[in-house]
Every structure is written in structure tokens, then in C-alpha cells.
Design a protein around this motif. Structure first.
Motif, PDB file in Angstrom:
ATOM      1  N   ASN A 164     -20.179 -12.285   6.343  1.00  0.00           N
ATOM      2  CA  ASN A 164     -19.141 -13.244   5.959  1.00  0.00           C
ATOM      3  C   ASN A 164     -17.751 -12.634   6.078  1.00  0.00           C
ATOM      4  OD1 ASN A 164     -20.943 -15.288   5.408  1.00  0.00           O
ATOM      5  ND2 ASN A 164     -21.165 -14.748   3.254  1.00  0.00           N
ATOM      6  N   ASP A 165     -17.596 -11.381   5.633  1.00  0.00           N
ATOM      7  CA  ASP A 165     -16.282 -10.733   5.724  1.00  0.00           C
ATOM      8  C   ASP A 165     -15.884 -10.495   7.173  1.00  0.00           C
ATOM      9  OD1 ASP A 165     -16.011 -10.776   3.044  1.00  0.00           O
ATOM     10  OD2 ASP A 165     -16.422  -8.652   2.698  1.00  0.00           O
ATOM     11  N   ALA A 166     -16.819 -10.070   7.987  1.00  0.00           N
ATOM     12  CA  ALA A 166     -16.505  -9.854   9.404  1.00  0.00           C
ATOM     13  C   ALA A 166     -16.123 -11.172  10.076  1.00  0.00           C
ATOM     14  CB  ALA A 166     -17.711  -9.233  10.114  1.00  0.00           C
ATOM     15  N   LYS A 167     -16.795 -12.225   9.704  1.00  0.00           N
ATOM     16  CA  LYS A 167     -16.462 -13.532  10.270  1.00  0.00           C
ATOM     17  C   LYS A 167     -15.095 -14.006   9.789  1.00  0.00           C
ATOM     18  CE  LYS A 167     -18.098 -18.289  10.573  1.00  0.00           C
ATOM     19  NZ  LYS A 167     -19.171 -19.239  10.247  1.00  0.00           N
ATOM     20  N   ARG A 168     -14.841 -13.851   8.523  1.00  0.00           N
ATOM     21  CA  ARG A 168     -13.559 -14.307   7.980  1.00  0.00           C
ATOM     22  C   ARG A 168     -12.390 -13.511   8.549  1.00  0.00           C
ATOM     23  NH1 ARG A 168     -14.552 -13.310   3.202  1.00  0.00           N
ATOM     24  NH2 ARG A 168     -13.329 -11.422   2.925  1.00  0.00           N
ATOM     25  N   GLU A 169     -12.569 -12.195   8.718  1.00  0.00           N
ATOM     26  CA  GLU A 169     -11.500 -11.331   9.197  1.00  0.00           C
ATOM     27  C   GLU A 169     -11.477 -11.197  10.716  1.00  0.00           C
ATOM     28  OE1 GLU A 169     -11.912  -7.623   7.177  1.00  0.00           O
ATOM     29  OE2 GLU A 169     -12.114  -8.558   5.198  1.00  0.00           O
ATOM     30  N   LEU A 170     -12.451 -11.827  11.411  1.00  0.00           N
ATOM     31  CA  LEU A 170     -12.572 -11.714  12.871  1.00  0.00           C
ATOM     32  C   LEU A 170     -12.605 -10.246  13.297  1.00  0.00           C
ATOM     33  CD1 LEU A 170     -10.300 -14.589  14.254  1.00  0.00           C
ATOM     34  CD2 LEU A 170     -12.795 -14.481  14.166  1.00  0.00           C
ATOM     35  N   ARG A 171     -13.539  -9.516  12.718  1.00  0.00           N
ATOM     36  CA  ARG A 171     -13.691  -8.095  13.035  1.00  0.00           C
ATOM     37  C   ARG A 171     -15.126  -7.852  13.519  1.00  0.00           C
ATOM     38  NH1 ARG A 171     -11.662  -4.316   8.260  1.00  0.00           N
ATOM     39  NH2 ARG A 171     -11.905  -2.798   9.944  1.00  0.00           N
ATOM     40  N   TYR A 172     -15.268  -6.740  14.244  1.00  0.00           N
ATOM     41  CA  TYR A 172     -16.610  -6.316  14.650  1.00  0.00           C
ATOM     42  C   TYR A 172     -17.337  -5.752  13.439  1.00  0.00           C
ATOM     43  CZ  TYR A 172     -15.033  -6.677  19.504  1.00  0.00           C
ATOM     44  OH  TYR A 172     -14.553  -7.129  20.692  1.00  0.00           O
TER      45      TYR A 172
END
Length: 445
Positions: A164-172
């Protein structure tokens, strides 16, 4: 603008509706409302389930007991890099390999048979996840005890939270599955994962989540990613609105090779990430515009409500003032009517006026505040109260007054007091057979 829908909602529900739309990016206000109603307007549960629906991970509010974590692993464009173990070199190397081969084969065969038989006797305890955060924190603690604190920053949360955090922050998101019993695990952790260049690269470019497959949380992730060997690394990113595995690295990989492979995966998928960023920015701008429109509508609605409230208050205040004035008029009319009745009663109770030739009579001329004169006879034996009652019964006399002599000036005690409950008679008051008394108006006082 969502004006027609919001008229049926309370202000708190309207604010939750707009907040949910901002967090999820849904275009349809009807769909946002239905989702919130399904969760009894619990915005945290609704947002979490919406994210789970988009990326396929289980809901943290109602997780299915045996369903594995789901990430898109069916993309045929997934980059896979497997490092095979080096072949023996020289006569000595091949001799050692051939000697150890039957022992290694026997060991792993018996180990697999034992594990297979154990499943029939006792279910695998890793199949039931009860404390996913505790599993991750336990792994981090044991990793630091064995390899030290110089390592990439571990994500201290569940796999679902990391997604969820990677999706929200658009990070790998780089996922590492730790095989405790694998022969290459120790060397990979010491030489590769804890190397300065690798930890610097990971810490500055991506989120890093890791767990041991001996823990229920790690075992559940391994079922979802389906690794072939250890060490195992998977690169996950948001692609086509789904959290997708875009790279798999398996085997004992060296630090420089690991950095090169990660760079290659990131460069190959940079266009997808930029596309997601642009789409999110456009969606955010649309949401900001919609939010501004909704805020303007709500501000206008609140202004109209405030205007209506003030109008109602003014009408109510005017009604109360009119009612107060009407009550005052009625009270004044009752007071005057009561006063008139009291004057008539006093007039009826007055003793008759004595004749002029009565030797005990006193002729008194009263000068009223309106400059009129009234003349009447009384008896010396009568109380001063009779004089007061006579004047009170006259229409020209003010409501409150006192009777004053001219010379010497003094106020006649016509009404009873605590010190003098029985007022004196005319004779006791020192009046002569003919007097001029002044009526002083006390109404203002």
C-alpha cells in the motif's frame, strides 16, 4: 458538482464522501456512496478495502483465513535473473563434488520425505498468520543479531502495508525472502545485502521489505511469489493500476551484479512509473478541481443556511418584541383598570363631607400638580388617611403623590409606616380650620 446527492446526507457524511473520493480517485460519486454505506460510513475500512480490491491483497479488516496474498505475477514481461551455483573446477573440485553428491542427495531427499510425512501428522503452523507485524519484527531482530545493523532499512510492517505504501508513494518495492536453511543465505546476507554500496542504493531508490520463510508472514508471501530458490528478491511496482512483479532475482548474486540488475529493471519500467505519475497528477488535479467546486458549493450552501438562520432569528426576535409590546400594553391596561377600580373603591369608602357650619370641620384647598384646585371639608377628628384617599380618588391626581404644607414646609404622614402604623388626625397634625395644601407628584420617583 454533487449537489443533488449531498442534500440527502448529513454534513459529516458529506465530508466523508469527499474525503473517500480524494483518497481512492473514484470518479462516480454514487459508487463512493455505495462503498461507504456498505461499511457503515467507516471511511478507514472503506479505503482499505478499496485499495485491496485494486491490488488484490487481503483486507486487514476481514482477512480470509487461508487465502494467499495476491500480486500480479502472470505478466509474461517479468524480468527473471537466476544465478546458478558455480561448477566444480579441476580434478580436486570434481572429486569433492562427486564424493559429496550422494550424501547431499540423501540428506535433501530424507528431509523432503520427513517434511511431507509431517504434514499428515501436524499441519504446517506457518499456514496460519496471527501476528504478521510480529513476524517481520522478529526477523529484523534476528537478522541484526547475526549480521549487524549495517543493512538496508527494513520496512517495519506487513507485506500488505508495504504494498500500500509503495503504491501510494509510487515507489519500487524490493521484497527479500530469507531462507534460513539454504546454503547461500549466509554469504548473500554478509557479502551482498550488507555491503555499503547495496544498502546505499536500496535506501535511496526503493522500499525494502524482508521476512523469513520460516515465519507465517514470510511463508504466505513465498506462496504468492512462488520462488524457485534462495536467496530470492522480487521487484514490485504499480503497473497498469496493479501492484505487479516486474523483476525476479534468484540465487547467490554479487553486490555489483545486484545493483546492475536492479538498475536494469528500474530503467526498463521507468516509462510505466512515469505514466502512473502523470495519470495520478491528472487525477489529483481533477480531484482538486472537484474539491474546490464542492467546497464552493458547500460554502454557498452554508451561506444560504446562515442567511436563512439569521432571517429566522430576526423574524423570531421581531415576533418576541411584538409579543412583548403587546403584553406591555395589556399589562398597562390591566394596571390602569385596576387603578381606576381602586379609585372608585376609595371614593365609595370616603366618609361624607361635613356641613360648613360644623364647628369641628376643616376647609382644605388642594393645589394639584396640573395647577387645578380642589376644595373639600373634613373633620378634625378624621385621620390624615382620609385626605389621602380623597385625593387618590380624583382622576386629576397622579398615581403616586405626597401632601405638603406650605409654611412651614412639611410632608404630612398620611399613610401608615412601621414607626407610625396609625397616621395622626387632622387635629394632631396641627391643621387649622382653613388650610391650603400642595399635592406633589412622585410618579417619576
Amino acid at each position: 458538482m454533487a449537489a443533488p446527492e449531498e442534500q440527502e446526507l448529513s454534513q459529516a457524511q458529506t465530508e466523508k464522501l469527499l474525503q473517500f473520493q480524494d483518497l481512492t480517485g473514484l470518479e462516480s460519486m454514487d459508487q463512493c456512496r455505495r462503498t461507504l454505506e456498505q461499511h457503515n460510513w467507516n471511511i478507514e475500512a472503506a479505503v482499505q478495502d478499496r485499495l485491496n480490491e485494486q491490488e488484490g491483497v487481503p483486507s486487514v479488516f476481514n482477512p480470509p483465513p487461508a487465502r494467499p496474498l495476491q500480486v500480479n505475477t502472470t505478466d509474461h514481461r517479468v524480468y527473471s535473473y537466476i544465478v546458478s551455483r558455480p561448477q566444480p573446477r579441476g580434478l580436486l573440485g570434481w572429486s569433492y563434488y562427486l564424493i559429496m553428491l550422494p550424501f547431499r542427495f540423501t540428506y535433501y531427499t530424507l528431509l523432503d520425505v520427513f517434511r511431507f510425512a509431517l504434514r499428515f501428522i501436524r499441519p504446517d503452523p506457518r499456514g496460519r498468520v496471527t501476528d504478521p507485524v510480529g513476524d517481520v519484527m522478529s526477523f529484523i531482530h534476528s537478522f541484526e543479531e547475526k549480521y549487524g545493523r549495517s543493512h538496508p532499512v527494513f520496512y517495519q510492517g506487513t507485506y500488505s502495508q508495504a504494498l500500500n505504501d509503495a503504491k501510494r508513494e509510487l515507489r519500487y518495492l524490493l521484497v527479500y525472502l530469507h531462507g534460513d536453511d539454504h546454503q547461500d543465505t549466509d554469504e548473500f546476507c554478509r557479502a551482498t545485502l550488507c555491503s555499503e554500496e547495496v544498502l546505499t542504493f536500496i535506501n535511496t531508490r526503493m522500499l525494502f521489505w524482508a521476512c523469513s520463510t520460516s515465519k507465517p508472514e514470510g511463508y504466505r508471501v513465498s506462496q504468492a511469489l512462488r520462488e524457485n530458490t534462495y536467496p530470492f528478491l522480487a521487484m514490485i511496482m504499480l503497473k497498469d493500476r496493479k501492484m505487479t512483479v516486474v523483476g525476479r532475482l534468484e540465487g547467490l548474486i554479487q553486490p555489483e551484479d545486484l545493483i546492475n540488475q536492479l538498475n536494469f529493471i528500474m530503467e526498463a519500467n521507468q516509462t510505466y512509473l512515469m505514466s502512473e505519475q502523470l495519470e495520478r497528477e491528472e487525477r489529483n488535479q481533477t480531484q482538486v478541481l472537484r474539491q474546490q467546486q464542492d467546497e464552493a458549493y458547500l460554502a454557498s450552501l452554508r451561506a444560504d443556511q446562515e442567511k436563512d438562520r439569521k432571517k429566522r432569528e430576526e423574524q423570531e426576535q421581531k415576533r418576541q418584541e411584538e409579543e412583548k409590546a403587546r403584553q406591555s400594553i395589556l399589562a398597562e391596561e390591566r394596571r390602569l383598570r385596576t387603578l381606576e377600580e381602586e379609585k372608585e373603591r376609595k371614593s365609595e369608602c370616603l366618609p361624607p363631607e361635613p356641613p360648613s357650619d360644623d364647628p369641628d370641620s376643616v376647609k382644605i384647598v388642594f393645589k394639584l400638580p396640573n395647577d387645578t384646585r380642589v376644595e373639600r371639608r373634613f373633620l378634625f377628628s378624621q385621620s390624615l388617611t382620609v385626605i389621602h384617599d380623597f385625593l387618590f380618588s380624583l382622576k386629576e391626581t397622579p398615581e403616586k403623590f405626597q401632601i405638603v404644607t406650605n409654611f412651614p414646609r412639611r410632608v404630612l404622614p398620611c399613610l401608615p409606616t412601621e414607626e407610625q402604623p396609625n397616621p395622626p388626625t387632622l387635629k394632631e397634625a396641627g391643621l387649622s380650620r382653613s388650610e391650603v395644601l400642595f399635592v406633589q407628584d412622585l410618579t417619576d420617583d
